[in-house]
Design an enzyme around this catalytic site. Structure first.
Site, mmCIF file in Angstrom:
data_model
loop_
_atom_site.group_PDB
_atom_site.id
_atom_site.type_symbol
_atom_site.label_atom_id
_atom_site.label_comp_id
_atom_site.label_asym_id
_atom_site.label_seq_id
_atom_site.Cartn_x
_atom_site.Cartn_y
_atom_site.Cartn_z
ATOM 1 N N ASN A 204 0.784 -1.132 0.018
ATOM 2 C CA ASN A 204 -0.053 0.159 -0.141
ATOM 3 C C ASN A 204 1.035 1.188 -0.171
ATOM 4 O OD1 ASN A 204 -1.821 2.041 0.542
ATOM 5 N ND2 ASN A 204 -2.005 1.662 2.736
ATOM 6 N N TRP A 205 1.073 1.951 -1.368
ATOM 7 C CA TRP A 205 1.855 2.953 -1.229
ATOM 8 C C TRP A 205 1.145 4.385 -0.585
ATOM 9 C CZ3 TRP A 205 4.360 2.561 -6.960
ATOM 10 C CH2 TRP A 205 5.270 1.392 -6.811
ATOM 11 N N LYS A 206 0.017 4.478 -0.178
ATOM 12 C CA LYS A 206 -0.597 5.558 0.392
ATOM 13 C C LYS A 206 -0.484 6.630 -0.668
ATOM 14 C CE LYS A 206 0.561 3.792 4.786
ATOM 15 N NZ LYS A 206 0.308 3.818 6.126
ATOM 16 N N HIS B 19 -9.187 1.318 4.761
ATOM 17 C CA HIS B 19 -7.865 1.380 5.423
ATOM 18 C C HIS B 19 -8.245 2.456 6.944
ATOM 19 C CE1 HIS B 19 -3.688 2.704 6.345
ATOM 20 N NE2 HIS B 19 -3.548 1.635 5.753
ATOM 21 N N GLU C 15 -6.592 4.945 7.722
ATOM 22 C CA GLU C 15 -6.388 6.259 7.089
ATOM 23 C C GLU C 15 -7.711 6.800 6.856
ATOM 24 O OE1 GLU C 15 -2.945 5.742 5.338
ATOM 25 O OE2 GLU C 15 -1.724 5.118 7.320
ATOM 26 N N GLU D 188 -5.302 -4.909 10.365
ATOM 27 C CA GLU D 188 -4.155 -3.935 10.504
ATOM 28 C C GLU D 188 -4.433 -3.170 11.952
ATOM 29 O OE1 GLU D 188 -2.083 -2.752 6.631
ATOM 30 O OE2 GLU D 188 -3.841 -1.523 6.795
ATOM 31 N N GLY E 44 2.668 2.078 10.664
ATOM 32 C CA GLY E 44 3.655 3.379 10.405
ATOM 33 C C GLY E 44 4.266 3.633 11.675
ATOM 34 N N SER F 174 3.565 -2.409 10.249
ATOM 35 C CA SER F 174 5.134 -2.480 10.570
ATOM 36 C C SER F 174 5.759 -3.786 10.220
ATOM 37 C CB SER F 174 5.503 -1.998 11.974
ATOM 38 O OG SER F 174 4.845 -0.781 12.342
ATOM 39 N N GLY G 185 2.796 -1.321 4.084
ATOM 40 C CA GLY G 185 3.159 0.318 3.723
ATOM 41 C C GLY G 185 4.364 0.644 3.610
ATOM 42 N N GLY G 186 5.308 1.401 4.573
ATOM 43 C CA GLY G 186 6.397 2.063 4.168
ATOM 44 C C GLY G 186 7.443 1.126 3.864
#
Ligand code: PEP
Length: 266
Positions: A11-13, A105, A107, A177, A183, A223, A244-245
């Site tokens: 997931n590149w956001k 998600h 966010e 999640e 993150g 994470s 993500g990251g």
């Protein structure tokens, strides 16, 4: 190890431009070339998914037409079309070649106030277009401390899925999640992820049926990194990761794919 095909999803956001996305794909292919990922994938079930921003879907889709990576979107509107400035619908994604979409998600829940019932509508709309939704659920730190994590996740599943007529006839993925793990560098333990995945599976069986519960892939996200992904993928009820990251860098994503390849071959 899980019996369902593993799925490594990035997931590149709101990161990467069309140009840097194209560079990512070139570099990823290079990093996976020593293991000849396309031939591996023909023999072993292992799904790679990337969820770039909308603007990058077209270029990535083109670069992956003869390469086994599926491109998805990070969100979609619940209606097919209409006067909703700034929104994107399922039919638009479907025409772009998207086969997956992330729904709910944390966010989106936090910054765009998306609630379970709306997310249920989005899931229905995605399924209607033949797009597989990746429905995200997870508790806050406070909810976990108070011992409410299982109830919170069950409510997120029930309120989004129980009124659906088509949901149990089609594929969906669920991503567990925990909000406190996204993150933060503070991942859930693989044992906690497994316990929650088991719980999610039993709720899916109650809401749908045994076969739906057994076949639905449940991912862990929060994470996940190259050095810890293996401990999640080894768990019986964890069928992959939503990352993500650590999915933004092609070398890091490739090393997680390599771990999944090893586990898939066991
Ligand atoms: C995510 O964005 O879904 C996520 C899990 O992020 P990270 O891997 O950076 O915690």
């Amino acid at each position: 190890m899980a019996q369902r095909p593993l799925c490594i999803a990035g997931n590149w956001k709101m990161f990467h431009t069309p140009k840097s996305s194209a560079q990512f794909v070139f570099s990823l292919k290079k990093h996976l070339s020593d293991l000849d990922f396309p031939s591996f994938q023909e023999k072993h079930p292992l799904d790679l998914l990337l969820f770039p921003p909308y603007t990058n879907i077209g270029v990535m889709q083109q670069l992956c037409t003869s390469y086994p990576i599926s491109i998805g979107a990070q969100n979609m509107h619940q209606k097919e079309e209409g006067a909703y400035t700034g929104e994107i619908s399922g039919i638009m994604l479907q025409e772009m070649g998207c086969s997956y979409v992330i729904i709910g998600h944390s966010e989106r829940r936090k910054y765009f106030f998306e609630e379970n019932s709306l997310l249920g509508e989005k899931i229905e709309a995605a399924l209607a277009q033949g797009i597989t939704p990746v429905y995200c659920v997870g508790e806050s730190e406070e909810e976990r401390t108070e011992g409410k994590a299982f109830d919170v996740v069950e409510k997120q599943l029930r309120e989004a899925l129980e009124s659906s007529s088509q949901i149990f006839k089609k594929e969906i993925l669920v991503a567990y999640e925990p909000v406190w793990a996204i993150g933060t560098g503070k991942n859930a333990t693989p044992e906690d992820a497994e316990d929650m995945a088991q719980h999610i599976r039993s709720v899916l069986k109650l809401l749908g049926n045994e076969a739906f519960g057994n076949s639905t892939r449940i991912l862990y996200g929060g994470s996940v990194k190259p050095n810890n992904i293996g401990s999640f993928l080894e768990k019986e009820n964890v069928d992959g990761a939503l990352i993500g990251g650590a999915s933004l860098d092609p070398e890091s994503y490739a090393s997680m794919v390599k771990v999944a390849m090893e586990i898939t071959q066991k």
